[in-house]
Motif scaffolding. Sequence first.
Motif, PDB file in Angstrom:
ATOM      1  N   THR A   1       0.799  -1.308   0.025  1.00  0.00           N
ATOM      2  CA  THR A   1      -0.068  -0.071   0.063  1.00  0.00           C
ATOM      3  C   THR A   1       0.941   1.459  -0.173  1.00  0.00           C
ATOM      4  N   PHE A   2       2.179   1.221  -0.159  1.00  0.00           N
ATOM      5  CA  PHE A   2       3.183   2.455   0.018  1.00  0.00           C
ATOM      6  C   PHE A   2       4.003   2.181  -1.233  1.00  0.00           C
ATOM      7  N   TYR A   3       3.926   3.117  -1.823  1.00  0.00           N
ATOM      8  CA  TYR A   3       4.809   3.212  -3.309  1.00  0.00           C
ATOM      9  C   TYR A   3       6.002   4.049  -3.385  1.00  0.00           C
ATOM     10  N   GLU A   4       6.387   4.765  -2.313  1.00  0.00           N
ATOM     11  CA  GLU A   4       7.283   5.693  -2.489  1.00  0.00           C
ATOM     12  C   GLU A   4       8.735   5.193  -2.417  1.00  0.00           C
ATOM     13  N   ASP A   5       9.088   4.075  -1.874  1.00  0.00           N
ATOM     14  CA  ASP A   5      10.640   3.751  -1.832  1.00  0.00           C
ATOM     15  C   ASP A   5      10.611   2.393  -2.720  1.00  0.00           C
ATOM     16  N   GLU A   6      10.974   2.429  -3.955  1.00  0.00           N
ATOM     17  CA  GLU A   6      11.366   1.256  -4.565  1.00  0.00           C
ATOM     18  C   GLU A   6      12.165   0.150  -4.105  1.00  0.00           C
TER      19      GLU A   6
ATOM     20  N   ALA B   1      13.928  -4.660  -1.353  1.00  0.00           N
ATOM     21  CA  ALA B   1      14.496  -5.482  -0.094  1.00  0.00           C
ATOM     22  C   ALA B   1      13.573  -6.177   0.801  1.00  0.00           C
ATOM     23  N   ILE B   2      12.495  -5.696   0.833  1.00  0.00           N
ATOM     24  CA  ILE B   2      11.508  -6.613   1.420  1.00  0.00           C
ATOM     25  C   ILE B   2      10.841  -7.813   0.650  1.00  0.00           C
ATOM     26  N   LEU B   3      11.097  -7.723  -0.369  1.00  0.00           N
ATOM     27  CA  LEU B   3      10.592  -8.723  -1.269  1.00  0.00           C
ATOM     28  C   LEU B   3      11.826  -9.854  -1.246  1.00  0.00           C
TER      29      LEU B   3
ATOM     30  N   VAL C   1       2.314  -4.301   3.336  1.00  0.00           N
ATOM     31  CA  VAL C   1       3.806  -3.712   3.554  1.00  0.00           C
ATOM     32  C   VAL C   1       3.031  -1.972   3.251  1.00  0.00           C
ATOM     33  N   ASP C   2       3.062  -1.391   4.334  1.00  0.00           N
ATOM     34  CA  ASP C   2       2.659  -0.008   4.484  1.00  0.00           C
ATOM     35  C   ASP C   2       3.664   1.186   4.793  1.00  0.00           C
TER      36      ASP C   2
ATOM     37  N   THR D   1       4.495   2.318   7.579  1.00  0.00           N
ATOM     38  CA  THR D   1       5.351   1.966   8.645  1.00  0.00           C
ATOM     39  C   THR D   1       6.321   0.940   8.361  1.00  0.00           C
ATOM     40  N   ALA D   2       5.933  -0.128   7.450  1.00  0.00           N
ATOM     41  CA  ALA D   2       6.955  -1.055   7.147  1.00  0.00           C
ATOM     42  C   ALA D   2       8.308  -0.508   6.474  1.00  0.00           C
ATOM     43  N   VAL D   3       7.716   0.362   5.299  1.00  0.00           N
ATOM     44  CA  VAL D   3       9.137   0.706   4.463  1.00  0.00           C
ATOM     45  C   VAL D   3      10.002   1.573   5.427  1.00  0.00           C
ATOM     46  N   ARG D   4       9.412   2.356   6.175  1.00  0.00           N
ATOM     47  CA  ARG D   4      10.141   3.234   7.190  1.00  0.00           C
ATOM     48  C   ARG D   4      11.091   2.436   8.250  1.00  0.00           C
ATOM     49  N   HIS D   5      10.606   1.475   8.774  1.00  0.00           N
ATOM     50  CA  HIS D   5      11.055   0.621   9.955  1.00  0.00           C
ATOM     51  C   HIS D   5      12.359   0.253   9.634  1.00  0.00           C
ATOM     52  N   SER D   6      13.207   0.197  10.478  1.00  0.00           N
ATOM     53  CA  SER D   6      14.669  -0.259  10.587  1.00  0.00           C
ATOM     54  C   SER D   6      14.541  -1.820   9.827  1.00  0.00           C
ATOM     55  N   HIS D   7      13.479  -2.457  10.390  1.00  0.00           N
ATOM     56  CA  HIS D   7      13.220  -3.924  10.155  1.00  0.00           C
ATOM     57  C   HIS D   7      12.259  -4.535   9.368  1.00  0.00           C
TER      58      HIS D   7
END
Length: 159
Positions: free
Chosen positions: A20-25, A30-32, A81-82, A84-90
């Motif tokens: 749901t968050f698309y600002e940091d490809e 990395a999450i994928l 993956v929102d 918070t997930a993208v901005r969180h260190s883990h």
Amino acid sequence: MGALPAIGDRDAEAVLIVRTFYEDEPIWRAILAELRQPWGESDQFETRLRIVDDLAWSGATTDEVLTAVRVAKGGGHFYIVDSTAVRHSHFAMLAVEIDQEIDPLPGAAQGVACAEGTFRLEPAAVGEVHMLISLGERGFGEYVDEADRDSSGIVWSAF
């Protein structure tokens, strides 16, 4: 927000991930990569993923995703993956139980805190958590409690 695209029938064995968050490809990639890593004591398990990666979901709230997922058949929980997930260190993704009503807790937008019927977990834990819940070896609520007991509010991978 307009109508969200249909998710379609769900495969209960596949882990449903909704972006749901698309600002940091680069972070999304990395999450994928973490989600696709084998896991287990000897890396003997691979997680089957069903990824919803459509810009139409950008900015969708947990309630909106939950409503769309309830229409799809199969599975009792999914992962978001929102921001918070993208901005969180883990990369603390949000796990959501489909049978729960989502009432945001105070401070939910600011950090790792989340709504009842949800918890945060690192991507490396997703495969194991999904499997144990799906097999009935652990309940979703047990993971909510585990995240509540953790000083960072996250369920961590055992591997």
